[in-house]
Design a protein around this motif. Structure first.
Motif, mmCIF file in Angstrom:
data_model
loop_
_atom_site.group_PDB
_atom_site.id
_atom_site.type_symbol
_atom_site.label_atom_id
_atom_site.label_comp_id
_atom_site.label_asym_id
_atom_site.label_seq_id
_atom_site.Cartn_x
_atom_site.Cartn_y
_atom_site.Cartn_z
ATOM 1 N N PRO A 1 0.830 -1.217 0.000
ATOM 2 C CA PRO A 1 0.000 0.000 0.000
ATOM 3 C C PRO A 1 0.865 1.269 0.000
ATOM 4 N N GLU A 2 0.353 2.302 -0.627
ATOM 5 C CA GLU A 2 1.092 3.566 -0.671
ATOM 6 C C GLU A 2 1.285 4.155 0.729
ATOM 7 N N SER A 3 0.364 3.855 1.626
ATOM 8 C CA SER A 3 0.422 4.437 2.973
ATOM 9 C C SER A 3 1.155 3.545 3.970
ATOM 10 N N LYS A 4 1.980 2.601 3.472
ATOM 11 C CA LYS A 4 2.601 1.620 4.366
ATOM 12 C C LYS A 4 3.494 2.255 5.428
ATOM 13 N N ASP A 5 4.062 3.432 5.139
ATOM 14 C CA ASP A 5 4.953 4.094 6.097
ATOM 15 C C ASP A 5 4.224 5.053 7.021
ATOM 16 N N ASP A 6 2.924 5.165 6.842
ATOM 17 C CA ASP A 6 2.115 6.048 7.685
ATOM 18 C C ASP A 6 1.722 5.284 8.947
ATOM 19 N N THR A 7 2.340 5.601 10.067
ATOM 20 C CA THR A 7 2.093 4.851 11.300
ATOM 21 C C THR A 7 0.645 4.953 11.754
ATOM 22 N N SER A 8 -0.027 6.042 11.392
ATOM 23 C CA SER A 8 -1.428 6.209 11.797
ATOM 24 C C SER A 8 -2.368 5.311 11.004
ATOM 25 N N ALA A 9 -1.881 4.742 9.902
ATOM 26 C CA ALA A 9 -2.735 3.886 9.058
ATOM 27 C C ALA A 9 -2.958 2.510 9.684
ATOM 28 N N TRP B 1 -0.971 -0.227 9.661
ATOM 29 C CA TRP B 1 -0.525 -1.412 8.924
ATOM 30 C C TRP B 1 0.398 -2.280 9.764
#
Length: 658
Positions: A573-581, A583
Motif C-alpha cells: 500500500p502507498e500508505s505503508k509508512d504512515d504509522t497512523s494507518a 498497517w
C-alpha cells in the motif's frame, strides 16, 4: 460423526460370527455367536455384519488418514510438509509423497487393512446372495452397499498400487484362493463397473428409506462408477506394453511427461476410451436427472457444516461420507487443516499437524473475487495460548488447507479437545465425493464426447455444468462476468478442457482428487513443473510482494484477528509508512533476494530443488531437467512384508528393489 459409528468383529476362521459393539449408536441385541447361514437369514444380523465393512473405513491406515491425506500428495496444488533434501527422501509419508517411496512400514498395514475390508465385503455379498430372504428390500440395500464399498476400496488400491490381486470371493477353507497374483487393473475396473451398475439398481437415493450420506446410496454408486470409468479411460504407468493402447508421448507435442521405455504410461485406444466415457456419462446423467443431490448455495457454509459434524439434509451435496467418531477417529482437521501452533485456552490441545500444504502459485491462480480461495487457503496459523491468528512469513509451499478449521467446530469438540493431551480423532467425516465433482466430471465427459455445447440426456450442456459450479464461487454482483461470460468464451474443446483442469483444482483442492486427475490426464509432471516454473518466474520477476501488509480488527476475537479485507496480496500500500494507518506486515513470498539478486542461501527458494524430486529433476537456476528415475512413477511399491507374505505370488515392479 455419530450416525454410523459401530464396530462389529467377525471370527471367520472358526466359521462363527461374533457381534461385538463398541459404541451405543446402533442397537445390537444379537447373541454373541451365530452360524453365518443364520446371520444372513436375518435382516438385523446382516446389517450388523455389514457395519463391520464400514468400520474398516475409519482406521488410520485406510480412510482415517492414509488414503485421503497421505497417499494423495504431491501435486501442483497440494504438498506434504517436506522441502529439504533430507525430508523428501525420509522413510515416511514425506518421502513417499515426494515419489521417493522406501520400504515404509505403514504401506503393508494399509494393504492388509484394505484387503480386510474387501474380505468382509465378500462375506456379506456371498451371504446375501445365498440367503433365503435375499429379495427382501433391506437385503437388497445391504447387497448394494457391500458391492459399492468393495468397489471403492479396490479402486483406491488400484489408484495407489496399480495391478493388484483381484479377490472377488471370500477366503476358502482349503486355502485355494489364499495366495493370488496380480490382475490387470483394467480387468478389475471393468468388473467394478458391472458391480456398481448392479449396486445402483439395488440402492435407495440419499434421504430415502432412512439412508443418509453416511451410507452408500444410489447417487454414490453412480458417481463412483463415473470416477472409475474416467480413470480407466485415462493414463497410468504400466508393468508392460499393452496392445491397442496409446503411449503418453503420443498425446501432444511438447508434453513434458512421457512413457518410460520399460514401464510405459498408457491409456486405452479411442474405441474403448469412448465406451468408458459413454458409461460415465450415463451414470452422471442419472445423478443430475434425479435432482436429489444439489450444490449448497454457499461454498463456505458447506464446509462449515462438515466442520460442525452436521449432515447436509437440505442439499445433500456430499454423495458419500466416511463416518468418523469424535475422540475416536479421523485426521481431517489434524493432518489437513488450519494449524494450531500451541495448546490453547480456547481450543485446547494443539492437536493439529497441518502436514498437508497448498502452494503459492495455486493461491495466486484464483480470481481475487473467487470466494473459494479464502475458504480453501489459510496462509496463517493460530499461535500461542491465545490462539491469535498470525500471518505466515514467506511460506510459499506451506499454506494450510482452510477447509478444515478448528474455529468452525462445535462446543462439544472444544470440550473434548480441552480435555486431552495427545493426538485424538477429530470425528470430521471424510467426504468421498461432492456434487460439484459430479458436475465437473459431467462437463468433462460431455466435452470429450460432443464438445462444450453438447449435452447428455439430462439436457444440461457442458458449458452449463461448469457455469453452475462457478456461479456459486462468486458474489452475485460479478457472476455475469466471472461465471456466465467466462464460460461462454470457452468455445473450443481444448480451451474447455483446460478450464476443467483449472476448475477442478479451485473447487476440490485438498480433497484427494487432484493427484489422480493429473495422472489420468497425463499431466502430473507437466503441472508440477508448471507450478515450480510459476514460482521461480514470480521470484525472478518480482511478481510477489516482499512484505505482506494487513490490518487487524481490534474488536475481533484473537482467532479472527486479521482483517482479511485489508490484506494487500498483490502490491504494497502507498500508505505503508504512515504509522497512523495501522498497517502490520510480515516477510512474504517475494522476500528472497538480496541486493536485487536471489540469495543463494535462501532455504525457501532452495525447496524447488527438492519438491517431488522422485518424479522430476528441477534446478533452481535452470528449471526442469527432466523426469527422475522411472518416468512418471506415480504408483507405490508393495511393502517387503506384503511380498514375503504372498508365498511368491507378488513382486514389485517399476524399478522398486524390495
Amino acid at each position: 460423526m455419530k450416525n454410523i459409528f459401530k464396530l462389529i468383529f467377525l471370527a471367520g476362521a472358526t466359521g462363527m460370527v461374533m457381534l461385538t459393539s463398541c459404541s451405543d449408536f446402533l442397537d445390537q441385541s444379537s447373541p454373541s455367536e451365530m452360524f453365518p447361514e443364520n446371520v444372513y437369514n436375518s435382516e438385523s444380523y446382516t446389517k450388523q455384519v455389514l457395519n463391520r465393512v464400514y468400520a474398516g473405513l475409519v482406521l488410520d491406515h485406510t480412510y482415517g488418514c492414509r488414503i485421503p491425506l497421505n497417499l494423495a500428495m504431491n501435486t501442483d496444488v497440494e504438498l506434504v510438509d517436506a522441502l529439504t533434501e533430507t525430508t523428501v527422501t525420509a522413510d515416511s509419508e514425506r518421502g513417499l509423497c515426494n515419489y521417493n517411496p522406501t520400504n515404509w512400514n505403514r504401506l503393508p498395514t494399509n494393504w492388509n487393512e484394505m484387503y480386510e475390508i474387501i474380505e468382509n465385503a465378500n462375506l456379506v455379498i456371498e451371504g446375501i446372495r445365498a440367503s433365503e430372504i435375499k429379495d427382501n428390500q433391506n437385503m437388497r440395500y445391504y447387497l448394494g452397499e457391500a458391492l459399492t464399498l468393495r468397489a471403492m476400496v479396490f479402486f483406491d488400491l488400484i489408484r495407489n498400487y496399480g495391478d493388484v490381486p483381484m479377490k472377488m470371493e471370500s477366503t476358502q477353507t482349503d486355502g485355494s484362493n489364499l495366495y493370488l497374483g496380480k490382475t490387470d487393473r483394467d480387468v478389475i475396473m471393468d468388473q467394478l463397473l458391472v458391480d456398481l451398475e448392479e449396486a445402483a439398481g439395488l440402492l435407495p437415493w440419499a434421504g430415502e428409506s432412512g439412508y443418509s450420506t453416511e451410507r452408500c446410496t444410489k447417487g454414490y454408486a453412480y458417481g463412483l462408477a463415473a470416477r472409475i470409468a474416467l480413470a480407466e479411460a485415462g493414463y497410468s504407468i504400466r508393468e508392460e506394453n499393452k496392445t491397442g493402447y496409446v503411449n503418453l508421448s503420443e498425446r501432444r507435442e511438447g508434453q513434458l511427461g512421457y512413457s518410460d521405455a520399460t514401464y510405459p504410461t498408457m491409456r486405452p485406444g479411442d474405441e474403448k476410451r469412448a465406451e468408458l466415457y459413454r458409461h460415465a456419462l450415463a451414470c452422471l446423467d442419472a445423478v443430475i436427472l434425479n435432482g436429489k443431490h444439489q450444490l449448497n448455495p454457499s461454498f463456505e457454509n458447506e464446509w462449515e457444516r462438515i466442520n460442525q459434524l452436521t449432515l447436509d439434509q437440505t442439499y445433500q451435496e456430499n454423495l458419500f461420507e466416511v463416518a468418523h467418531g469424535m475422540n475416536y477417529s479421523g485426521e481431517m482437521g489434524y493432518t489437513a487443516g488450519v494449524r494450531m501452533n500451541a495448546v490453547s485456552t480456547r481450543f485446547g490441545f494443539s492437536n493439529s499437524s497441518g502436514k498437508v500444504k497448498l502452494t503459492a502459485p495455486f493461491f495466486m491462480s484464483f480470481d481475487p473475487q473467487d470466494t473459494r480461495r479464502d475458504v480453501t487457503c489459510a496462509p496463517y496459523e493460530l499461535r500461542d495460548a491465545t490462539s491469535t491468528q498470525t500471518m505466515q512469513s514467506n511460506a510459499p509451499f506451506g499454506i494450510y488447507v482452510g477447509k478444515w478449521d478448528v474455529r468452525k467446530m462445535t462446543d462439544a469438540w472444544r470440550s473434548m479437545n480441552q480435555g486431552v493431551s495427545t493426538k485424538t480423532g477429530y470425528g470430521i467425516n471424510w467426504v468421498a465425493m461432492r456434487y460439484s465433482d459430479v458436475l465437473l466430471m459431467y462437463a468433462e465427459v460431455v466435452n470429450e464426447l460432443y464438445g462444450p455445447q453438447g449435452a447428455g440426456t439430462c439436457g444440461k450442456t457442458a458449458l452449463q455444468a461448469l457455469e453452475e459450479v462457478r456461479e456459486r464461487a462468486f458474489p452475485a454482483a460479478v457472476r455475469a462476468d466471472k461465471a456466465t461470460a467466462y464460460v461462454a468464451a470457452l468455445t473450443s474443446k481444448d480451451a474447455f478442457f483446460e478450464a476443467i483442469v483449472d476448475e477442478r483444482a479451485w473447487e476440490l483442492a485438498g480433497e484427494a482428487v487432484r493427484k489422480y486427475d493429473l495422472i489420468r490426464w497425463g499431466l502430473l509432471i507437466d503441472k508440477t513443473v508448471e507450478m515450480l516454473d510459476t514460482y521461480r518466474n514470480a521470484v525472478v520477476n518480482d511478481e510477489y510482494v516482499s512484505k505482506l501488509y494487513y490490518k487487524e480488527n481490534a474488536a475481533a476475537e484473537n482467532w479472527y484477528k486479521i482483517d482479511y479485507s485489508s490484506i494487500c496480496w498483490y502490491a504494497e500500500p502507498e500508505s505503508k509508512d504512515d504509522t497512523s494507518a495501522g498497517w502490520k506486515n510480515v516477510n512474504f513470498w517475494g522476500n528472497v533476494k538480496k541486493d536485487g539478486a536471489i540469495d543463494d542461501t535462501n532455504s525457501t527458494y532452495d525447496a524447488i530443488n527438492y519438491i517431488s524430486n522422485g518424479l522430476i529433476r528441477y534446478d533452481k537456476y535452470q528449471g526442469f531437467q527432466g523426469p527422475a528415475n522411472v518416468v512418471n512413477r506415480h504408483l507405490l511399491p508393495l511393502g517387503a512384508t506384503t511380498i514375503s507374505d504372498s508365498n511368491g505370488h507378488l513382486q514389485n515392479s517399476y524399478g522398486f528393489s524390495f
